[in-house]
Design a protein around this motif. Structure first.
Motif, PDB file in Angstrom:
ATOM      1  N   ASN A 619       0.678  -1.171  -0.135  1.00 48.89           N
ATOM      2  CA  ASN A 619      -0.150   0.075   0.010  1.00 48.89           C
ATOM      3  C   ASN A 619       1.092   1.246  -0.073  1.00 48.89           C
ATOM      4  N   MET A 621       3.977   1.570  -1.162  1.00 47.66           N
ATOM      5  CA  MET A 621       4.578   1.895  -2.485  1.00 47.66           C
ATOM      6  C   MET A 621       3.430   2.131  -3.465  1.00 47.66           C
ATOM      7  N   ASN A 622       2.227   1.512  -3.522  1.00 48.09           N
ATOM      8  CA  ASN A 622       1.432   1.847  -4.551  1.00 48.09           C
ATOM      9  C   ASN A 622       1.123   3.548  -4.519  1.00 48.09           C
ATOM     10  N   ARG A 623       1.136   4.017  -3.016  1.00 48.64           N
ATOM     11  CA  ARG A 623       0.773   5.387  -3.005  1.00 48.64           C
ATOM     12  C   ARG A 623       1.884   6.177  -3.459  1.00 48.64           C
ATOM     13  N   LEU A 624       3.078   5.571  -2.894  1.00 46.93           N
ATOM     14  CA  LEU A 624       4.316   6.391  -3.463  1.00 46.93           C
ATOM     15  C   LEU A 624       4.275   6.690  -4.924  1.00 46.93           C
ATOM     16  N   VAL A 625       3.877   5.504  -5.731  1.00 49.57           N
ATOM     17  CA  VAL A 625       3.825   5.496  -7.049  1.00 49.57           C
ATOM     18  C   VAL A 625       2.583   6.451  -7.751  1.00 49.57           C
TER      19      VAL A 625
END
Lengths: 962, 237
Positions: A619, A621-625
């Motif tokens: 979650n 990392m997905n938010r960072l991307v």
């Protein structure tokens, strides 16, 4: 018997007629200076007329009688000796022969004057010599005669130089006296005298003690006359009196050095043992003490000039004005000495070599020159050979790549410099350094433990090395081989071996033991001696240290090492000598690089396997991307990714797409459209941020020089390339041509006519494209909206199609600035050929006028910012650079060509994108970028706390490789 | 010796750090390809002009299998994976066990208790041959059968969407490793480089904290609201 009879009258004359002889000496010099541009004979006769005038009639007659017989034998003898000694003596002899042809009477005149001077100075030694054997007298006479012949050309050649240097010498004397008057100065003067005496005697170390006796006594007796002369100088202040000083001093030096040279020759023939040299040094020291007691003025002058060098050259002292003058005086003496006889020149080389050696040791404290001189070879040849290794050791430093930087890439040397050589400021007095401070030599007596001597580097080992290594090669173990190699802390005393005291660690060669802050050693490794290479390696990750011997790892020697340790080496007995290698040369132990790579992979693996302990790292990392994609307006990618990962958009999708369009316009150089879109889509943004608007307009100006040419040239590029491919002119010249054609001057017409004749056959091709361009040009002139770009593109396509139909070459494209010049030149021709010139003329001038008009607008905007104190130095520089591009006919290859690189557009788009997001209350930078900055700063903090791991990881390790 | 004192505040040092956008683009592309976001990766190639890097060829297959796991079609995912990577479950028992566990959980979610019990006791499920270190997981999974509303039981997190996501990630990593074995290239970490960045921060912060240094800002990456944490950390500007 004749000599005995002559002695008393000469001494009596010198005592009573000192002024007369000085006067005759000065007149002699004046006559010689006159000879520069006149014949020798007339000047000689003048001096002859002057010399008998001051002398009494009786002494004159007595002199005249023996002279006719005396001169001829000495001449023959001197010639014979010159040939026998060496070919160098021939150089002064020819000069003497040139003066011989004049009449006998004229030639004897200068000889009389010179002889009188010498007899005056040597009166005391002659009296003493009478008591000795007659052979002694004969030996002394020959050198005197040689000196007579050699001095004549010397004085003649260096006359002008002497005059200049004499002035400096006198100034030095005056200041020397002034310095002696105050109470504070006498102690310093005495110290200087002692140092000077020591150095002078060191220079003369090969001399025999017997020869010293007559030399010292003359120094004692002449003081009264010199003092009188000095007083006369002060009273009269005339230049003539000043000129008297140098010859006297020169003569004294010459005589002393003649005797010394003979002594040198004798000693060189018989002595080869070092022990004898040591004994002589002791004798020399005794002489120093005795000479120090004598307070002779001439001695003080000479000694003072020598003493100036160490004071002037030492870095710790601020140079004084008087030192400069005294230094010049020293040079003066050297010059005179160089011009003297062969034996004197040999002596001079010896002296000069010492000077050179002294200067090369400028980095050393003032006491080093003595110790280094004592250990150097007494022969000049040996010294020259010694200087060669130093020169060769310089070559590694001149290599393009710094090997230490390759070895320790993560060390920031501006904060923590690397150890590169031993420090002349951090060593025991018994240590001598050479060869760029990499070689260490022991110079003490080495009888007790307190005679131990160490030296360390100027800087401690930076912990950011991670793994640090240096090697020491044992050149010689000396008497006992008591040597220690290791590490010491800041407060280490330099008269100990490393390891004996607290916070010092060492591996000693005589017993192979390791010493860890204690005088009691621990069994560690083998002993080491002459020829061995000992390496010391510090591991800052686990705070341990191990040694190597001749490339073999000996295992861990110390644990729990503190930080801030200095590489150190200690010696204790005479003859010990070692060389250091801090990485400038390849190491004997060749596994250091491999060990570093292994430590690096270990650290990376440790981080890779570190448990994150996060419940849902996906979650995060997905938010960072997602935030990164949205921030940079990758709208389609963001749509797809957020769809997969069930994430929402905080920003309106239409807004993201608008930002994407603006970014794309900037990255393709279309600044005017980007600004227009920004003003329309985000009203108030640029009006409230005039600095940003100014920066965008500066970039627009640059793109006009860059992109504007591309847009305008598209109309004509194909035609001009085919019709006039070799016509290349600068923008400035093209502008002049355009102006000439406008004004209709004769010169302009002539140029245009010539061009027209050259291209008569190409007229049909030229006319055809023009026909197609006219309607488009008119539209361009009329339209000023955003559709201009679209029309331009279609216009360009139309132009490109026509040449393809009529020519098989196809279309050519050019982004060269000269294309613009070519187009202008073509327009000038069109003006002559066509009756209707208004469209071409307006189009041509419009481009240049637009650029200049925009420049004015930009300049006024800058002035407005200046008034409001909003202009920054960076923006001022940006404006200046942009305007400078106009000055170049080919701006792409100019020094400012980097402004036109597409990569420069990225920073502009980033700045504008951040400003737009900020105006919409979003973050200026994406969270992913903060994380990278955060990680980079953490690595830096680890390094600043000397934890060691920062040596093996950088922020670049985070990014995938290309 | 005085402690190191930073000259400027931590937020200011963050702002002054200059990132190269090309590096960040490669980092994002690496994540998209490694985690199997095929469509996003293709679009990112076009929009950002970034090369895809390795593993782009297998991104489609890996994506389908992961999608199947995320929506609970575990048997379909296992069959598909077996056809593409025949030796996958032979070499990675851990992933095989978790996939079987997930099948059991899906049966429980569908209220097919009898079927679930049969599956758990069957030889094909392989629970009888589970590594002893996994007994606890088997017990927790079987415990779900004892509750009328298992999603609210003490072991309820096994039925959350996040557990599907986790197993999907494990499956993806296993497929990547299988691909690596086939190509015989040097081993490289199966996690995206972005995970290395996160671990680097956690490792460095823990190291400084263990040594007792406090002259840095500690970022709480475990915070529920990441963006709120970032705003709080860098609100100096």
């Amino acid at each position: 018997m004749e000599n005995v009879e002559e002695a008393p009258p000469l001494s009596s004359e010198s005592n009573s007629n000192s002024n007369n002889s000085s006067a005759s000496s000065s007149s002699h010099q004046l006559s010689q200076s006159g000879a520069m541009g006149a014949e020798i004979a007339p000047s000689t006769s003048r001096s002859h007329s002057h010399s008998p005038t001051p002398s009494p009639p009786v002494p004159a007659s007595s002199h005249d009688q023996p002279h006719p017989d005396h001169p001829s034998p000495p001449l023959n003898a001197s010639e014979t000796e010159a040939r026998e000694n060496s070919p160098h003596d021939h150089s002064p002899t020819p000069t003497f022969h040139q003066t011989a042809p004049p009449p006998t009477t004229s030639s004897t005149a200068p000889q009389r004057d010179e002889r009188e001077q010498q007899q005056q100075q040597e009166a005391p030694p002659l009296q003493q010599d009478q008591q000795e054997n007659s052979p002694a007298q004969d030996q002394e006479l020959h050198p005197l005669l040689d000196q007579q012949n050699q001095e004549y050309p010397a004085v003649h050649q260096d006359q002008q130089a002497e005059q200049n240097q004499e002035l400096h010498h006198i100034e030095g004397l005056i200041r020397h006296r002034e310095s002696q008057n105050p109470e504070e100065h006498p102690p310093q003067a005495s110290l200087e005298n002692r140092e000077t005496l020591g150095r002078e005697d060191t220079n003369q170390e090969p001399d025999e003690p017997q020869v010293r006796d007559p030399e010292i006594e003359p120094e004692a007796e002449p003081p009264p006359p010199l003092l009188l002369e000095d007083l006369d100088e002060q009273d009269s202040g005339s230049q003539d009196l000043n000129e008297q000083q140098p010859p006297l001093i020169i003569d004294a030096n010459a005589i002393a050095e003649t005797i010394d040279a003979n002594a040198v020759e004798r000693i060189d023939d018989y002595e080869d043992d070092d022990e004898e040299v040591d004994e002589e040094e002791e004798v020399v020291e005794d002489r120093v003490d005795r000479a120090g007691e004598v307070a002779s003025v001439s001695g003080a002058q000479r000694l003072h000039s020598v003493a100036v060098l160490p004071r002037y050259s030492s870095a710790s002292r601020a140079p004084r004005s008087s030192n400069n003058n005294n230094n010049n005086i020293s040079n003066h003496n050297n010059n005179n000495n160089n011009s003297n006889s062969n034996s004197l020149s040999r002596r001079t080389r010896h002296f000069y070599s010492n000077n050179g050696s002294h200067f090369s040791n400028d980095m050393f404290p003032s006491h080093n020159p003595r110790s280094s001189t004592q250990t150097s070879s007494p022969r000049v040849g040996g010294r020259r050979h010694h200087s060669t290794p130093a020169a060769s050791s310089n070559s590694p430093q001149h290599q393009g790549v710094d090997p230490l930087r390759l070895l320790y890439p993560n060390v920031n040397e501006s904060e923590t410099p690397l150890p590169r050589c031993w420090s002349p400021h951090d060593k025991c007095l018994s240590i001598g350094l050479s060869q760029n401070n990499l070689r260490v030599t022991y110079k003490g007596v080495g009888k007790q433990h307190s005679d131990a001597a160490s030296v360390r580097t100027a800087y401690p080992i930076p912990s950011s090395c991670g793994l640090y290594y240096f090697e020491v090669r044992i050149i010689s173990k000396g008497r006992n081989g008591y040597m220690g190699i290791g590490l010491t802390a800041q407060q280490f005393r330099m008269n100990r071996l490393p390891g004996w005291d607290k916070q010092s660690y060492g591996y000693h060669g005589d017993d192979g033991n390791s010493f860890s802050s204690s005088g009691n050693g621990q069994t560690y490794g083998p002993t080491f001696t002459t020829g061995d290479v000992i390496g010391c390696c510090v591991n800052f990750v686990n705070n341990t240290c191990f040694y190597t011997k001749n490339g073999v790892d000996l295992g861990i020697a110390f644990r729990d090492l503190p930080t801030k340790l200095y590489p150190t080496v200690g010696l204790q007995t005479p003859g010990e000598e070692v060389d250091a290698n801090f990485g400038q040369e390849p190491f004997k132990f060749d596994k250091i690089v491999d060990m570093m790579k292994e430590m690096r992979s270990n650290v990376l693996r440790k981080i890779d396997r570190y448990p994150h302990l996060l419940e849902t790292p996906e979650n995060l990392m997905n938010r960072l991307v997602s935030t990164y994609l949205v921030h940079n307006a990758f709208s389609k990618t963001a749509e797809a990714f957020n769809g997969y990962t069930n994430q929402t958009f905080n920003e309106d999708l239409a807004s993201i797409k608008t930002r994407q369009k603006i970014i794309k316009l900037i990255l393709t150089g279309k600044m005017s459209q980007a600004i227009e879109h920004t003003l329309r889509s985000f009203p108030g943004l640029l009006e409230n941020n005039k600095n940003l608007w100014f920066a965008l307009k500066c970039r627009q100006f640059i793109e006009m020089i860059n992109g504007a040419d591309i847009e305008n040239v598209n109309n004509k590029v194909t035609a001009t390339t085919q019709t006039m491919p070799t016509n290349q002119t600068s923008v400035i010249q093209s502008t002049k041509t355009f102006k000439h054609s406008k004004s209709g001057s004769g010169n302009g017409n002539v140029n245009i006519n010539q061009t027209q004749q050259q291209n008569n056959t190409a007229i049909p091709a030229v006319i055809k494209p023009q026909g197609g361009d006219r309607p488009d040009i008119k539209n361009m002139l009329v339209d000023d909206n955003s559709n201009k770009c679209v029309e331009h593109d279609s216009n360009s396509m139309d132009v490109e199609m026509e040449p393809c139909q009529s020519h098989s070459n196809g279309g050519d494209s050019s982004s060269n600035g000269n294309a613009s010049a070519v187009r202008n030149s073509l327009d000038a021709i069109d003006e002559e050929m066509d009756v209707d010139v208004s469209p071409s003329s307006r189009n041509c001038g419009r481009v240049i006028e637009k650029i200049l008009e925009f420049g004015k607008e930009l300049s006024s905007m800058g002035q407005q910012l200046e008034k409001e104190n909003l202009m920054t130095e960076e923006e001022r520089q940006m404006l200046e650079d942009a305007f400078s591009l106009i000055a170049y006919s080919n701006p792409w290859s100019s020094p400012l060509g980097w402004l036109l690189c597409p990569s420069r557009r990225e920073s502009v788009s980033t700045t504008l994108n951040s400003a737009i997001l900020e105006s919409l209350n979003f973050e200026r930078r994406p969270p992913l970028e903060y994380l990278v900055a955060h990680a980079s700063e953490l690595i830096k903090v680890i390094g600043q706390h000397s934890l060691g791991e920062d040596a093996f990881i950088t922020i670049d390790d985070v990014f995938p490789q290309n | 010796m005085a402690e190191y004192r930073p000259s400027t505040s931590w937020p200011h040092r963050m702002m002054s750090f200059q990132c190269r956008q090309a590096d960040l683009n490669r980092l994002v592309m690496n994540y998209l390809v490694t985690e199997g976001y095929q469509e996003a990766a293709k679009r990112f190639m076009t929009e950002a002009s970034v090369k895809p890097g390795p593993h782009m060829d297998t991104i489609g297959d890996r994506l389908r299998i992961q999608d199947a796991v995320r929506v609970g079609q575990v048997k379909y995912a296992m069959d598909l994976a077996t056809r593409i990577y025949p030796r996958l479950f032979e070499t990675d028992n851990y992933v095989f066990f978790h996939m079987q566990q997930l099948r059991l959980i899906e049966m429980i979610r569908d209220q097919k208790m009898e079927k679930a019990l049969k599956f758990a006791q069957s030889k094909a499920a392989g629970f009888s041959k589970v590594d002893p270190s996994h007994y606890h997981e088997v017990e927790r999974t079987m415990g779900l059968l004892a509750f009328d509303r298992p999603e609210y039981s003490p072991y309820g997190e096994l039925m959350y969407y996040s557990y599907r996501q986790k197993v999907a990630g494990e499956m993806n990593a296993a497929m990547l490793r299988c691909h690596e074995d086939e190509s015989k290239s040097k081993e490289e970490p199966m996690e995206p480089r972005m995970m290395f960045l996160i671990k680097l921060i956690l490792w460095a912060q823990a190291k400084l904290d263990r040594e007792g240094f406090t002259d840095y800002h500690k970022l709480d990456l475990g915070h529920a609201d990441f963006e709120e944490e970032f705003r709080r950390s860098f609100q100096g500007f």
